[in-house]
Scaffold this motif. Structure first.
Motif, short mmCIF file in Angstrom:
data_model
loop_
_atom_site.label_atom_id
_atom_site.label_comp_id
_atom_site.label_asym_id
_atom_site.label_seq_id
_atom_site.Cartn_x
_atom_site.Cartn_y
_atom_site.Cartn_z
N UNK A 91 8.20 3.76 6.21
CA UNK A 91 8.69 3.12 5.00
C UNK A 91 8.49 4.05 3.82
N UNK B 263 0.81 -1.22 0.00
CA UNK B 263 0.00 0.00 0.00
C UNK B 263 0.84 1.27 0.00
N UNK C 143 15.73 6.39 5.13
CA UNK C 143 14.27 6.39 5.27
C UNK C 143 13.64 7.34 4.26
N UNK D 179 2.94 3.89 -1.63
CA UNK D 179 3.27 4.43 -2.95
C UNK D 179 4.76 4.65 -3.16
N UNK D 180 5.42 5.36 -2.24
CA UNK D 180 6.86 5.59 -2.42
C UNK D 180 7.65 4.28 -2.53
N UNK E 86 6.45 -5.51 5.34
CA UNK E 86 6.24 -5.26 6.77
C UNK E 86 4.87 -5.73 7.27
N UNK F 104 6.61 1.53 -3.88
CA UNK F 104 6.43 1.01 -5.23
C UNK F 104 7.26 1.79 -6.24
N UNK F 105 7.43 3.10 -5.99
CA UNK F 105 8.25 3.92 -6.89
C UNK F 105 9.73 3.53 -6.76
N UNK G 111 11.57 8.16 0.35
CA UNK G 111 11.92 8.12 -1.06
C UNK G 111 13.17 8.95 -1.29
N UNK G 112 14.19 8.33 -1.86
CA UNK G 112 15.44 9.05 -2.06
C UNK G 112 15.79 9.05 -3.54
N UNK G 113 16.49 10.09 -4.01
CA UNK G 113 16.93 10.07 -5.40
C UNK G 113 17.94 8.96 -5.62
#
Lengths: 104, 301
Positions: free
Chosen positions: A73, A30, A89, A32-33, A58, A35-36, A91-93
């Motif tokens: 997450x 569930x 922790x 989104x980040x 998790x 999945x990206x 979404x990271x480039x």
């Protein structure tokens, strides 16, 4: 190299006793980040063969999430010789993920 | 050299890419993190015309596929600086520099932090900026939400279904957010409102353990909790371009509906533009307008 899905039964062998350093991706369907991040990590797993890439859901593995104090997450944890050495922790480039892998 | 460089692959930037490609311009989109921007954190979008229900992740994927199918090039590099030359503009990233006739700034915004000691260290260890992302870790635990806008109200409402106890801390005694959500919150037995108060200290060992709250009269109290969800607004990500482009006092780029900045050939689209309504649909609308203007500029230069 493909991602390996790890459960609490396989965690010790696949992660803690791994010969290679491990990048553990704590994620959920569930999120989104998460999945990206997945396709980027899959690409990185091709170019960083010195690492083992594992995925930990998790929701299925809440005991592992609790044990490793995962409270946000996506959470990427690097394990070396059975111990956590780095954690990232959110979404990271891609560049930051490369630095995370190269810094170890 | 490209015709147009778009900085940011959120809804505004990717919509701009679609419009620019349909006008047959060459397009490079530079993205620091991932396609979609902050919309990927939204589990269910219900207010975008035609799409009754769509997840932010699916929206972002479809949008980036559409932009790529039309021929937009997307590179995952953070734009650090723009230089305005006579005939072209150069965008620098850590390793490369790219030039174009026109640039669209669609960088969006990031979470505003409380600015307290140890805040960054505790992200993922009790501090969160996204209830829908991290709420699941606080099942049957005690949490607080700080803020007074719609995000804070919706976060609090979401968390009342998961956590045992939720505090909603707001610096005023009335909310800026929607009255309907406030009314729903008042029905929740496990929610307490903490009015006229600010979070003034984070107490932590390995994890966040409690917070200090100070009210408007200076009374200090402590709330023991497991998680603190910060929803005190967002900051536009325009800092890297401030030397070239004029910003307003809030850090937004003051451009009208035509999306022109003070620099000819540099346009702005989305949440980093000064405007009244920041929604998915206004971001995509900006993308269309900025691209149309950038196409005109690129065609005549």
């Amino acid at each position: 190299m493909a991602f390996i899905t790890v459960t609490k039964d396989t965690f010790e062998n696949e992660v803690l006793k791994s010969d290679k350093p491990v990048l553990a991706d704590f994620n959920a369907d569930w999120c989104g980040p998460c999945q990206m991040l997945k396709p980027i990590l899959e690409e990185l797993s091709e170019s960083y063969e010195g690492y083992k890439f594992v995925s930990i859901n998790i929701d299925d593995e809440d005991e592992l999430a609790e044990e490793y104090d995962v409270a946000s997450i996506p959470c990427l944890v690097i394990f070396k010789d059975g111990a956590e050495t780095e954690r990232s922790i959110g979404m990271k480039p891609r560049e930051a993920l490369e630095e995370l892998l190269e810094g170890n | 050299m490209y015709d147009i460089i778009i900085i940011g692959a959120g809804p505004a930037g990717l919509t701009a890419a679609i419009y620019a490609r349909r006008a047959a311009k060459t397009v490079l989109v530079l993205e620091a993190a991932s396609c979609g921007g902050q919309i990927i954190n939204t589990p269910d979008i219900e207010n975008y015309p035609v799409a009754m229900h769509i997840s932010g992740f699916e929206f972002a994927n479809k949008l980036s596929e559409q932009a790529k199918a039309l021929g937009a090039e997307i590179k995952f590099e953070k734009a650090l600086e723009i230089c305005d030359g006579d005939s072209e503009k150069t965008v620098k990233t850590r390793k490369n520099s790219y030039s174009a006739k026109a640039v669209i700034l669609a960088t969006g915004s990031e979470n505003r932090r409380l600015g307290l000691e140890n805040e960054d260290k505790l992200v993922g260890r009790g501090i969160s900026y996204c209830a829908t992302c991290d709420g699941a870790f606080y099942k049957n635990k005690t949490v607080a939400v700080v803020g007074g806008g719609n995000t804070a109200l919706e976060d609090a409402l979401y968390l009342t279904d998961l956590a045992e106890k939720v505090y909603l801390i707001h610096r005023r005694d009335e909310f800026r957010g929607e009255e309907a959500t406030v009314a729903q919150l008042r029905q929740k037995e496990n929610l307490s409102f903490v009015y006229n108060s600010r979070v003034t200290k984070l107490n932590a060992g390995k994890r966040l353990e409690s917070i200090e709250v100070t009210d408007k009269d200076g009374n200090v109290s402590t709330i023991e909790l497991n998680g603190l969800f910060v929803a005190v607004g967002r900051i536009p990500e325009n800092q890297n371009f401030a030397q070239l482009v004029t910003l307003d006092e809030g850090g937004y780029i003051p451009a009208g509906e035509d999306c022109h900045t003070n620099v000819p050939g540099i346009f702005v689209a989305g949440d980093n533009r000064a405007k009244a309504v920041r929604q998915l649909v206004t971001a995509t609308a900006d993308g269309a307008v900025a691209a149309t203007e950038a196409v005109k500029y690129a065609s005549s230069h």
